[in-house]
Design a protein around this motif. Sequence first.
Motif, short mmCIF file in Angstrom:
data_model
loop_
_atom_site.label_atom_id
_atom_site.label_comp_id
_atom_site.label_asym_id
_atom_site.label_seq_id
_atom_site.Cartn_x
_atom_site.Cartn_y
_atom_site.Cartn_z
N ALA A 63 1.11 -1.19 0.24
CA ALA A 63 -0.07 0.12 0.14
C ALA A 63 0.69 1.14 0.06
O ALA A 63 0.15 2.21 -0.43
N GLY A 64 1.53 1.29 0.76
CA GLY A 64 3.29 2.38 0.75
C GLY A 64 3.23 2.47 -0.33
O GLY A 64 4.60 3.43 -0.52
N MET A 65 3.63 1.45 -0.74
CA MET A 65 4.65 1.67 -2.43
C MET A 65 3.40 2.23 -3.22
O MET A 65 3.32 2.88 -4.50
N ALA A 66 2.65 1.29 -2.92
CA ALA A 66 0.79 1.99 -4.75
C ALA A 66 0.62 3.00 -4.73
O ALA A 66 0.78 4.35 -6.01
N ALA A 67 0.10 3.71 -3.36
CA ALA A 67 -0.48 4.77 -3.55
C ALA A 67 0.90 6.17 -3.76
O ALA A 67 0.24 7.29 -4.79
N PRO A 68 1.67 6.11 -3.75
CA PRO A 68 3.19 6.80 -4.37
C PRO A 68 3.25 6.91 -5.17
O PRO A 68 3.63 8.35 -5.85
N PHE A 69 3.27 6.03 -5.75
CA PHE A 69 3.41 5.46 -7.28
C PHE A 69 2.54 6.09 -8.49
O PHE A 69 2.64 6.67 -9.65
N ALA A 70 0.91 5.65 -7.65
CA ALA A 70 0.35 6.71 -8.65
C ALA A 70 -0.05 8.12 -8.60
O ALA A 70 -0.51 8.44 -9.73
N VAL A 71 0.23 8.21 -7.79
CA VAL A 71 0.18 10.45 -7.54
C VAL A 71 1.30 10.58 -8.27
O VAL A 71 1.74 11.50 -8.87
N ALA A 72 2.28 10.33 -8.38
CA ALA A 72 4.02 10.54 -8.73
C ALA A 72 3.51 10.56 -10.27
O ALA A 72 3.83 11.30 -11.00
N VAL A 73 2.97 9.12 -11.03
CA VAL A 73 2.99 9.45 -12.26
C VAL A 73 1.38 10.27 -12.66
O VAL A 73 1.87 10.86 -13.31
N ALA A 74 0.28 10.94 -11.61
CA ALA A 74 -0.23 11.65 -12.03
C ALA A 74 0.16 13.36 -12.61
O ALA A 74 0.11 13.48 -12.95
N MET A 75 1.33 13.62 -11.52
CA MET A 75 1.54 14.24 -11.51
C MET A 75 3.38 14.39 -12.71
O MET A 75 3.77 15.41 -12.34
N ALA A 76 3.72 13.39 -13.01
CA ALA A 76 4.71 13.20 -13.72
C ALA A 76 4.78 14.70 -15.12
O ALA A 76 5.69 15.53 -15.18
N PRO A 77 3.72 14.97 -15.50
CA PRO A 77 3.40 15.45 -17.08
C PRO A 77 3.39 16.83 -16.83
O PRO A 77 4.47 17.76 -17.39
#
Length: 408
Positions: A109-123
């Motif tokens: 959980a502590g990996m999945a949520a941050p990666f989802a947020v990071a992918v959304a912020m990347a562009p």
Amino acid sequence: MTNAELSPLFFLAMAVILAASRMVGWAARRFLGQPQVVGEMIAGVLLGPSLLGWLAPGVEAMLFPADLKKLLYVGAQLGVGLYMFLVGLTFSREEFRLNAGRAAAVSIAGMAAPFAVAVAMAPWLVAQSGLFMPHVGVAQAGLFLGAAIAITAFPMLARIIHEQGLAGTRMGTLSLAAGAIGDAGAWVVVALVLASLGAGPAVAIKAAGGGLGFALVMALVAPRLLAPLGRRVEARGMNDGVLTLILALFLICAWAMDACGMHAVFGGFLLGTAMPRGALVEGLRARLEPFATTFLLPMFFTFSGLNTRLQVLGKLDLVLVTLAIMAAAVLAKGGACYLAARLSGEDNRSALGIGALMNARGLMELIIINIGLQAGIIGPGLFAILVLMAIVTTLMASPLLALSRRFG
């Protein structure tokens, strides 16, 4: 610089580092209620261009020339690796076996949520000038930022747990186990990013395969091989020969993890978990802990601080980026770990404590962003933002842990 010039300068620089670490650490404990290690991390930033280099650039340049930074880097790696070896000595294998499922759930959980947020912020972040290097794509930026947000302050987490009296407890062991699993995953992702930028797929394969193989050997084989050594120390006591042997093993394990593309800290930690408990562990801690924590570890904080320029955050656009990354990091990491702990059966008090501990970034954040800066993935602006995020989230850990105990 010649060796004759470098040697006395190293002595002077280390005296300054130790004095600053002790004074700022004392202030952090006295006025902020923070562990000593948090003050040491702040001291490292203050000795760099963010304060000393800003107020007295000539003094900073004299104390920390480029040649000396190479020495500090090596000492920093030794210090953090040895400290994680000591952390492994206190790690409860039995508690881990009992709570492996919960630790995996919290870690995922502590990996999945941050990666989802990071992918959304990347562009959005890639479009900002200077945060990522021009050759870094949106996918690569999202993966690296995800690893940076998902990372846990594994060594600092261990020290906070120790100073808060949680070592060996269910909460402490679950947090350490989840942190270890999650950080290993983050390192594999960083290896994938490096591979995609030209290092080749072998880098990621070597990191994942080598790390997993090493962990299995340390978990299944090493305890049996080391058991006779523990019995010998129980019967005859600790001596210099045993200490030398174990230090050599530590260095080999640190080398193995570095060589496969992970990091020396994992080699030290896993060797520590494999050591026979009892007189051997007590003797090792008595001989190694004071020097590792008071002399070697401050080198790492200073080395990271020398690469940090908080002045670049004065621009309005970077202030907005900083606030966005800070909010995303805290809500995604801390919130996800809290929910996972609750769903795994932990009571509200324990889940809040686990969320607070897992939200700290600290030392591992500094390691991973130093790699990103040196590999040409991120620029000085994003580096400074992530250093600030590491400090703030680590400062939050102890107060949030205290609140969880009081109101959880």
